[in-house]
Each structure stands twice: as structure tokens, then as C-alpha cells.
Design a protein around this motif. Structure first.
Motif, PDB file in Angstrom:
ATOM      1  N   GLY A   6       0.787  -1.216   0.000  1.00 23.81           N
ATOM      2  CA  GLY A   6       0.000   0.000   0.000  1.00 23.81           C
ATOM      3  C   GLY A   6       0.820   1.268   0.000  1.00 23.81           C
ATOM      4  N   ALA A   7       2.098   1.192   0.398  1.00 26.79           N
ATOM      5  CA  ALA A   7       2.905   2.406   0.486  1.00 26.79           C
ATOM      6  C   ALA A   7       3.286   2.947  -0.882  1.00 26.79           C
ATOM      7  CB  ALA A   7       4.176   2.128   1.284  1.00 26.79           C
ATOM      8  N   HIS A   8       3.145   2.172  -1.932  1.00 26.45           N
ATOM      9  CA  HIS A   8       3.607   2.603  -3.244  1.00 26.45           C
ATOM     10  C   HIS A   8       2.588   3.553  -3.873  1.00 26.45           C
ATOM     11  CE1 HIS A   8       6.057  -1.354  -3.498  1.00 26.45           C
ATOM     12  NE2 HIS A   8       6.455  -0.542  -2.551  1.00 26.45           N
ATOM     13  N   LYS A   9       3.023   4.769  -4.152  1.00 24.69           N
ATOM     14  CA  LYS A   9       2.118   5.744  -4.744  1.00 24.69           C
ATOM     15  C   LYS A   9       2.592   6.171  -6.118  1.00 24.69           C
ATOM     16  CE  LYS A   9       0.276   7.144  -0.463  1.00 24.69           C
ATOM     17  NZ  LYS A   9      -0.273   8.142   0.390  1.00 24.69           N
ATOM     18  N   ILE A  10       3.737   5.677  -6.551  1.00 23.33           N
ATOM     19  CA  ILE A  10       4.260   6.079  -7.846  1.00 23.33           C
ATOM     20  C   ILE A  10       4.132   4.909  -8.797  1.00 23.33           C
ATOM     21  CG2 ILE A  10       6.303   6.838  -9.115  1.00 23.33           C
ATOM     22  CD1 ILE A  10       7.309   8.050  -6.522  1.00 23.33           C
ATOM     23  N   ARG A  11       3.540   5.169  -9.945  1.00 20.91           N
ATOM     24  CA  ARG A  11       3.470   4.168 -10.995  1.00 20.91           C
ATOM     25  C   ARG A  11       3.911   4.827 -12.294  1.00 20.91           C
ATOM     26  NH1 ARG A  11       3.139   1.680  -7.122  1.00 20.91           N
ATOM     27  NH2 ARG A  11       1.588   0.133  -6.470  1.00 20.91           N
ATOM     28  N   PHE A  12       4.402   4.082 -13.227  1.00 22.86           N
ATOM     29  CA  PHE A  12       4.737   4.675 -14.505  1.00 22.86           C
ATOM     30  C   PHE A  12       4.251   3.786 -15.634  1.00 22.86           C
ATOM     31  CE2 PHE A  12       8.371   2.133 -13.263  1.00 22.86           C
ATOM     32  CZ  PHE A  12       8.760   1.491 -14.425  1.00 22.86           C
ATOM     33  N   ARG A  13       3.886   4.440 -16.716  1.00 25.75           N
ATOM     34  CA  ARG A  13       3.436   3.716 -17.885  1.00 25.75           C
ATOM     35  C   ARG A  13       4.647   3.102 -18.581  1.00 25.75           C
ATOM     36  NH1 ARG A  13       1.327   7.735 -20.716  1.00 25.75           N
ATOM     37  NH2 ARG A  13      -0.701   7.514 -19.760  1.00 25.75           N
ATOM     38  N   LYS A  14       4.640   1.812 -18.791  1.00 20.42           N
ATOM     39  CA  LYS A  14       5.767   1.156 -19.434  1.00 20.42           C
ATOM     40  C   LYS A  14       5.868   1.592 -20.884  1.00 20.42           C
ATOM     41  CE  LYS A  14       6.075  -2.873 -16.513  1.00 20.42           C
ATOM     42  NZ  LYS A  14       5.026  -2.515 -15.575  1.00 20.42           N
ATOM     43  N   SER A  15       7.057   1.948 -21.282  1.00 26.26           N
ATOM     44  CA  SER A  15       7.287   2.352 -22.661  1.00 26.26           C
ATOM     45  C   SER A  15       7.762   1.161 -23.478  1.00 26.26           C
ATOM     46  CB  SER A  15       8.364   3.451 -22.683  1.00 26.26           C
ATOM     47  OG  SER A  15       8.801   3.682 -23.993  1.00 26.26           O
ATOM     48  N   PHE A  98      14.063   4.792  -2.083  1.00 29.28           N
ATOM     49  CA  PHE A  98      13.410   5.040  -3.376  1.00 29.28           C
ATOM     50  C   PHE A  98      12.162   4.169  -3.469  1.00 29.28           C
ATOM     51  CE2 PHE A  98      14.377   5.273  -8.259  1.00 29.28           C
ATOM     52  CZ  PHE A  98      13.198   5.974  -8.457  1.00 29.28           C
ATOM     53  N   PRO A  99      11.139   4.467  -2.681  1.00 26.50           N
ATOM     54  CA  PRO A  99       9.942   3.619  -2.655  1.00 26.50           C
ATOM     55  C   PRO A  99       9.276   3.533  -4.027  1.00 26.50           C
ATOM     56  CG  PRO A  99       9.921   5.199  -0.840  1.00 26.50           C
ATOM     57  CD  PRO A  99      11.038   5.609  -1.754  1.00 26.50           C
ATOM     58  N   GLY A 100       9.011   2.305  -4.464  1.00 25.30           N
ATOM     59  CA  GLY A 100       8.352   2.089  -5.741  1.00 25.30           C
ATOM     60  C   GLY A 100       9.247   2.224  -6.952  1.00 25.30           C
ATOM     61  N   GLY A 101      10.537   2.525  -6.737  1.00 21.49           N
ATOM     62  CA  GLY A 101      11.407   2.797  -7.875  1.00 21.49           C
ATOM     63  C   GLY A 101      12.353   1.684  -8.249  1.00 21.49           C
ATOM     64  N   LEU A 102      12.552   0.712  -7.357  1.00 22.05           N
ATOM     65  CA  LEU A 102      13.547  -0.329  -7.575  1.00 22.05           C
ATOM     66  C   LEU A 102      12.929  -1.717  -7.421  1.00 22.05           C
ATOM     67  CD1 LEU A 102      16.395   1.281  -5.448  1.00 22.05           C
ATOM     68  CD2 LEU A 102      16.437   1.023  -7.940  1.00 22.05           C
ATOM     69  N   GLN A 103      13.515  -2.676  -8.127  1.00 19.64           N
ATOM     70  CA  GLN A 103      13.151  -4.081  -8.005  1.00 19.64           C
ATOM     71  C   GLN A 103      14.210  -4.783  -7.161  1.00 19.64           C
ATOM     72  OE1 GLN A 103      13.182  -5.248 -12.115  1.00 19.64           O
ATOM     73  NE2 GLN A 103      11.548  -3.834 -12.686  1.00 19.64           N
ATOM     74  N   ALA A 104      13.824  -5.815  -6.426  1.00 17.09           N
ATOM     75  CA  ALA A 104      14.757  -6.507  -5.531  1.00 17.09           C
ATOM     76  C   ALA A 104      14.850  -7.977  -5.895  1.00 17.09           C
ATOM     77  CB  ALA A 104      14.307  -6.371  -4.082  1.00 17.09           C
ATOM     78  N   GLY A 105      16.080  -8.483  -5.960  1.00 16.39           N
ATOM     79  CA  GLY A 105      16.287  -9.883  -6.296  1.00 16.39           C
ATOM     80  C   GLY A 105      17.439 -10.488  -5.526  1.00 16.39           C
ATOM     81  N   GLY A 106      17.440 -11.832  -5.494  1.00 18.98           N
ATOM     82  CA  GLY A 106      18.495 -12.567  -4.809  1.00 18.98           C
ATOM     83  C   GLY A 106      17.928 -13.359  -3.660  1.00 18.98           C
ATOM     84  N   GLY A 107      17.634 -14.641  -3.896  1.00 19.85           N
ATOM     85  CA  GLY A 107      17.120 -15.497  -2.838  1.00 19.85           C
ATOM     86  C   GLY A 107      15.673 -15.226  -2.466  1.00 19.85           C
ATOM     87  N   ILE A 108      14.885 -14.687  -3.405  1.00 15.21           N
ATOM     88  CA  ILE A 108      13.490 -14.360  -3.112  1.00 15.21           C
ATOM     89  C   ILE A 108      12.627 -15.624  -3.155  1.00 15.21           C
ATOM     90  CG2 ILE A 108      11.489 -13.007  -3.810  1.00 15.21           C
ATOM     91  CD1 ILE A 108      13.782 -11.256  -2.891  1.00 15.21           C
ATOM     92  N   THR A 109      11.764 -15.766  -2.159  1.00 19.36           N
ATOM     93  CA  THR A 109      10.805 -16.875  -2.076  1.00 19.36           C
ATOM     94  C   THR A 109       9.446 -16.300  -1.679  1.00 19.36           C
ATOM     95  OG1 THR A 109      11.146 -17.284   0.289  1.00 19.36           O
ATOM     96  CG2 THR A 109      12.651 -18.409  -1.260  1.00 19.36           C
ATOM     97  N   GLY A 120       9.634  -1.249   0.060  1.00 22.71           N
ATOM     98  CA  GLY A 120       9.531  -0.283  -1.032  1.00 22.71           C
ATOM     99  C   GLY A 120       9.802  -0.816  -2.414  1.00 22.71           C
ATOM    100  N   ALA A 121      10.144  -2.100  -2.553  1.00 20.57           N
ATOM    101  CA  ALA A 121      10.384  -2.657  -3.884  1.00 20.57           C
ATOM    102  C   ALA A 121       9.111  -2.605  -4.715  1.00 20.57           C
ATOM    103  CB  ALA A 121      10.879  -4.100  -3.781  1.00 20.57           C
ATOM    104  N   SER A 122       9.233  -2.236  -5.991  1.00 16.78           N
ATOM    105  CA  SER A 122       8.076  -2.274  -6.894  1.00 16.78           C
ATOM    106  C   SER A 122       7.797  -3.701  -7.335  1.00 16.78           C
ATOM    107  CB  SER A 122       8.334  -1.402  -8.118  1.00 16.78           C
ATOM    108  OG  SER A 122       9.392  -1.925  -8.905  1.00 16.78           O
ATOM    109  N   HIS A 123       8.866  -4.503  -7.453  1.00 21.25           N
ATOM    110  CA  HIS A 123       8.780  -5.896  -7.890  1.00 21.25           C
ATOM    111  C   HIS A 123       9.819  -6.709  -7.115  1.00 21.25           C
ATOM    112  CE1 HIS A 123       7.304  -3.619 -11.374  1.00 21.25           C
ATOM    113  NE2 HIS A 123       6.776  -4.721 -11.878  1.00 21.25           N
ATOM    114  N   VAL A 124       9.608  -8.012  -7.076  1.00 22.87           N
ATOM    115  CA  VAL A 124      10.676  -8.924  -6.674  1.00 22.87           C
ATOM    116  C   VAL A 124      11.122  -9.705  -7.903  1.00 22.87           C
ATOM    117  CG1 VAL A 124      10.077  -9.123  -4.245  1.00 22.87           C
ATOM    118  CG2 VAL A 124       8.957 -10.635  -5.904  1.00 22.87           C
ATOM    119  N   ILE A 125      12.409 -10.041  -7.918  1.00 20.52           N
ATOM    120  CA  ILE A 125      13.038 -10.718  -9.051  1.00 20.52           C
ATOM    121  C   ILE A 125      13.382 -12.140  -8.615  1.00 20.52           C
ATOM    122  CG2 ILE A 125      14.959 -10.661 -10.690  1.00 20.52           C
ATOM    123  CD1 ILE A 125      15.264  -7.649  -9.944  1.00 20.52           C
ATOM    124  N   VAL A 126      12.976 -13.118  -9.408  1.00 18.35           N
ATOM    125  CA  VAL A 126      13.109 -14.514  -8.988  1.00 18.35           C
ATOM    126  C   VAL A 126      13.733 -15.344 -10.096  1.00 18.35           C
ATOM    127  CG1 VAL A 126      11.837 -16.583  -8.286  1.00 18.35           C
ATOM    128  CG2 VAL A 126      11.110 -14.334  -7.469  1.00 18.35           C
TER     129      VAL A 126
END
Length: 284
Positions: A6-15, A98-109, A120-126
Motif C-alpha cells: 500500500g505504500a507505493h504511490k508512484i506508478r509509470f506507464r511502461k514504454s 526510493f519507494p516504488g522505484g527499484l526491483q529486488a532480487g536474490g534469494g526471493i521466495t 519499497g520494492a516495486s517488484h521482486v526478481i526470482v
């Protein structure tokens, strides 16, 4: 139910145009640039190109100020490593900066993904959780989507070359799978992921030129966004990547940037990509 931060308030249109996606790689509790193929869990070893004197949140704030969304923070230590907690705390500092601005990866389950999204991650990377024992585990893939939602999932299809093509590698790029990277794989997995992240591991961290054949293969994909990383050393490589990728493959630059000890000026790279590419963001 999918996790909805819910903390994420920034979204961007994918180009559909090529974008510059920044990175923060963390190993043994420090921001680093390493030679990708040199990474070893045993002894937490890697050949290093650069070790930062600043913490990860410094780089995150810089990317936030320059409005560079969709970059990735990668934890290069496995859980169980004596350095894992330090590495994770650095990642959390970057995500909080950088809430909503970065993706996080490495050992995600599915069990730990919410920690990164809540930070604050926008996505997790798996990768490894889905591609375990050398194969795609559909049950694990379904569990990840259930845990975070397709819209918060990036599948890392980083690969290395074998005789007859490119194959996905897992466990911090140390193990080959039996999964070949091709259009059929992208089609199959696009129903589960918002984006794909693909390192050319054989050239990652060497700043010695891009994987031209790999990029050419990615150019025909017109589905969800794809980010390529590996080997970019100068502006001619960026131009070649733009041409080979048909302007649709996003790019990460690491070791070559002056931020990480290289010669390419970070802000000139960002400006080049902004001029060459459409980055139409929408704030809500």
C-alpha cells in the motif's frame, strides 16, 4: 491473496522504447561490481571490479533524483552466508530510499518476498526458486504469483551460452539449467511475470562488449518488457544495443559507469537514453 504494497504511490506507464535501468549489486554487505561468472558461494568469493565506499541508499537516492525507475537491487549472498544479513540490510536501505522505484532480487521466495515489497520494492526478481534442480517448477511459479501477484514479479532469465544456444543459469549464475532461452520460453512465462531481466553472464562485469547474438534473439519479443545487462562499455555499445534490440530492449550499465569506477559518465548515459528513447511516465 497477492501482496499489494500500500505504500507505493508512484506508478509509470511502461514504454515500448529502450530505457536505462540502473543497478545496485550488493555482495558481502558492500555495493560492488563483480565479474558475474566469477561468483562463488563457497567462501563468498568473487572477482571485484569496484567496491563502493558509500552505502546502497546513496545510489538509490541518486536514481530517485534523476527519476530512473525500474532498476534492480541484487543480493549476491545466499541466506546462510555470514554476510547475508549485512547484504540484506543494505538492500533494504536502498528500497526505503526510493519507494516504488527499484526491483529486488536474490534469494526471493514466497516466504520472504513481502519483506522486500513492504520496504519499497516495486517488484521482486526470482530465478532459483522457480528454476530449481535445473528445470521449471510450475508449482513454485504458481506459489510466487499467488504470494506477490503477476504485477509485482520479474523473472530473471539470465543465461550463459552452450553449443546450441543460451541456457538459464541459477544460484547466483553458478548452475546451468536444462531450460533454453528462446521465444517459446518467453511466451510460456509471460503469463506469470510483469517483466524479464536477462544478464548475459559470460560478459557480465567485464565491460568488454555486449552479447550481440543474445540481444538479437530478444529483439523479436514484443510481449512484456525485457531488460538486458552485460558488457556495455561505451556509447557505441549502447547504439548497437538499440539497433539490434529494435529499440525495445531496456539496458543496464554497471562496471563501465563512473559511479562504479568506469569511464562512462553516468548522467551522460542517462541523458543519451532519455534522448534516444521515449520514457513517458504517468504519476498517480
Amino acid at each position: 491473496m497477492p501482496h499489494l504494497p500500500g505504500a507505493h504511490k508512484i506508478r509509470f506507464r511502461k514504454s515500448e522504447a529502450m530505457e536505462f535501468r540502473p543497478c545496485i549489486d550488493i555482495h558481502n554487505g558492500r555495493v560492488k561490481q563483480i565479474v558475474g561468472a566469477s561468483l562463488r558461494d563457497e567462501g563468498d568469493r568473487a572477482s571485484e571490479n569496484f567496491v563502493a565506499s558509500r552505502d546502497a541508499d546513496y545510489y538509490a537516492r541518486l536514481y530517485r533524483e534523476d527519476r530512473l525507475y525500474g532498476g534492480h537491487v541484487i543480493l549476491l549472498n545466499p541466506e546462510g552466508s555470514p554476510f547475508y544479513e549485512e547484504t540484506r540490510e543494505q538492500a533494504m536501505k536502498a528500497l526505503r530510499a526510493f519507494p516504488g522505484g527499484l526491483q529486488a532480487g536474490g534469494g526471493i521466495t514466497p516466504e520472504n518476498a513481502s519483506r522486500f515489497l513492504d520496504a519499497g520494492a516495486s517488484h521482486v526478481i526470482v530465478t532459483s526458486y522457480v528454476f530449481s534442480d535445473g528445470k521449471i517448477h510450475n508449482g513454485n511459479l504458481e506459489r510466487m504469483v499467488q504470494a506477490v501477484g503477476k504485477e509485482h514479479l520479474v523473472l530473471d532469465l539470465s543465461c550463459r551460452r552452450r553449443e546450441n544456444g543460451y541456457y538459464v543459469v541459477t544460484d547466483r549464475w553458478q548452475r546451468f539449467t536444462d531450460v533454453q532461452l528462446d521465444r517459446a520460453l518467453l511466451e510460456r512465462l509471460s503469463g506469470y511475470a510483469d517483466e524479464f531481466l536477462i544478464h548475459g553472464v559470460d560478459v557480465e562485469g567485464k565491460a568488454a562488449g555486449i552479447e550481440e547474438e543474445l540481444i538479437t534473439r530478444l529483439a523479436g519479443w514484443e510481449g512484456c518488457p525485457v531488460t538486458y545487462a552485460g558488457g556495455v562499455r561505451d556509447f557505441s555499445d549502447l547504439e548497437q544495443l538499440r539497433e539490434l534490440g529494435g529499440g525495445r530492449v531496456h539496458v543496464t550499465v554497471g562496471s563501465a559507469l563512473d559511479l562504479f569506477g568506469g569511464s562512462l559518465p553516468y548522467r551522460e548515459v542517462a541523458a543519451w537514453c532519455a534522448a534516444a528513447c521515449s520514457m513517458n511516465r504517468q504519476y498517480i
